[in-house]
Scaffold this active site. Sequence first.
Site, PDB file in Angstrom:
ATOM      1  N   HIS A 100       0.850  -1.196   0.000  1.00  0.00           N
ATOM      2  CA  HIS A 100       0.000   0.000   0.000  1.00  0.00           C
ATOM      3  C   HIS A 100       0.881   1.240   0.000  1.00  0.00           C
ATOM      4  O   HIS A 100       1.951   1.257   0.590  1.00  0.00           O
ATOM      5  CB  HIS A 100      -0.948   0.027   1.210  1.00  0.00           C
ATOM      6  CG  HIS A 100      -0.252  -0.086   2.535  1.00  0.00           C
ATOM      7  ND1 HIS A 100       0.188  -1.286   3.042  1.00  0.00           N
ATOM      8  CD2 HIS A 100       0.109   0.846   3.436  1.00  0.00           C
ATOM      9  CE1 HIS A 100       0.774  -1.088   4.208  1.00  0.00           C
ATOM     10  NE2 HIS A 100       0.749   0.200   4.467  1.00  0.00           N
ATOM     11  N   HIS A 102       0.761   5.289   0.927  1.00  0.00           N
ATOM     12  CA  HIS A 102       0.031   6.350   1.626  1.00  0.00           C
ATOM     13  C   HIS A 102       0.057   7.619   0.770  1.00  0.00           C
ATOM     14  O   HIS A 102       1.125   8.039   0.314  1.00  0.00           O
ATOM     15  CB  HIS A 102       0.711   6.693   2.953  1.00  0.00           C
ATOM     16  CG  HIS A 102       0.741   5.577   3.951  1.00  0.00           C
ATOM     17  ND1 HIS A 102      -0.105   5.519   5.033  1.00  0.00           N
ATOM     18  CD2 HIS A 102       1.533   4.470   4.037  1.00  0.00           C
ATOM     19  CE1 HIS A 102       0.171   4.434   5.758  1.00  0.00           C
ATOM     20  NE2 HIS A 102       1.164   3.777   5.176  1.00  0.00           N
TER      21      HIS A 102
HETATM   22  P1  AMP Z   1       1.791   0.734   7.403  1.00  0.00           P
HETATM   23  O1  AMP Z   1       2.468   1.085   8.698  1.00  0.00           O
HETATM   24  O2  AMP Z   1       2.414   1.443   6.229  1.00  0.00           O
HETATM   25  O3  AMP Z   1       1.684  -0.766   7.207  1.00  0.00           O
HETATM   26  O4  AMP Z   1       0.360   1.354   7.506  1.00  0.00           O
HETATM   27  C1  AMP Z   1      -0.811   0.605   7.640  1.00  0.00           C
HETATM   28  C2  AMP Z   1      -1.935   1.608   7.628  1.00  0.00           C
HETATM   29  O5  AMP Z   1      -3.139   0.906   7.483  1.00  0.00           O
HETATM   30  C3  AMP Z   1      -2.044   2.430   8.909  1.00  0.00           C
HETATM   31  O6  AMP Z   1      -1.940   3.819   8.583  1.00  0.00           O
HETATM   32  C4  AMP Z   1      -3.435   2.082   9.450  1.00  0.00           C
HETATM   33  O7  AMP Z   1      -4.104   3.182  10.017  1.00  0.00           O
HETATM   34  C5  AMP Z   1      -4.133   1.590   8.201  1.00  0.00           C
HETATM   35  N1  AMP Z   1      -5.239   0.639   8.420  1.00  0.00           N
HETATM   36  C6  AMP Z   1      -5.227  -0.473   9.179  1.00  0.00           C
HETATM   37  N2  AMP Z   1      -6.398  -1.141   9.098  1.00  0.00           N
HETATM   38  C7  AMP Z   1      -7.176  -0.402   8.257  1.00  0.00           C
HETATM   39  C8  AMP Z   1      -8.507  -0.531   7.765  1.00  0.00           C
HETATM   40  N3  AMP Z   1      -9.297  -1.572   8.127  1.00  0.00           N
HETATM   41  N4  AMP Z   1      -8.990   0.402   6.925  1.00  0.00           N
HETATM   42  C9  AMP Z   1      -8.215   1.451   6.562  1.00  0.00           C
HETATM   43  N5  AMP Z   1      -6.952   1.635   6.972  1.00  0.00           N
HETATM   44  C10 AMP Z   1      -6.430   0.727   7.820  1.00  0.00           C
END
Ligand code: AMP
Length: 136
Positions: A100, A102
């Site tokens: 993913h 951001h």
């Molecule tokens: P990372 O640290 O780059 O793996 O970021 C994971 C991101 O996913 C974090 O910013 C979380 O807030 C986001 N996240 C986790 N679960 C969900 C969800 N169900 N829907 C939307 N965002 C999510």
Amino acid sequence: MSTDCIFCKIVRGELSSYKVYEDDAVVAFLDINPISPGHTLVVPKRHVENILDADAETIARVFQAVQKVAKILIEKLGAKGVNVLHNAGREANQEIMHFHVHVIPRYSRDDLKFVDWWRSNIKKLDLAEIHRRITS
Ligand code: AMP
Ligand code: ZN
């Protein structure tokens, strides 16, 4: 596809999300813990861990969508710019092991300190030695 991956569940519609953009290869939805209004995650529909194991086509499709999402956020929310961030690997703070990117909209005088490590720990390093290791 991974049965217990949260983002695969969002792709399959088994978990709800606030979708911002979707095409045949990619879905983008609001981050559940936003850093700024409109903070969005751009995710390939096919499960890969991160940019390190994604194929070139997937990377291209994800980043094409990143540009589209950035323009949507600027147009609809009045953002003035975006930060684009990808965490690859647990040491790099990747928590969800489904690729993913951001997209974090930035606003006039939002006073956001993007990430606390950015420029917080500048070191005098031997660039020639590091370059030699990378290029040898
Ligand atoms: P990372 O640290 O780059 O793996 O970021 C994971 C991101 O996913 C974090 O910013 C979380 O807030 C986001 N996240 C986790 N679960 C969900 C969800 N169900 N829907 C939307 N965002 C999510
Ligand atoms: Zn997944």
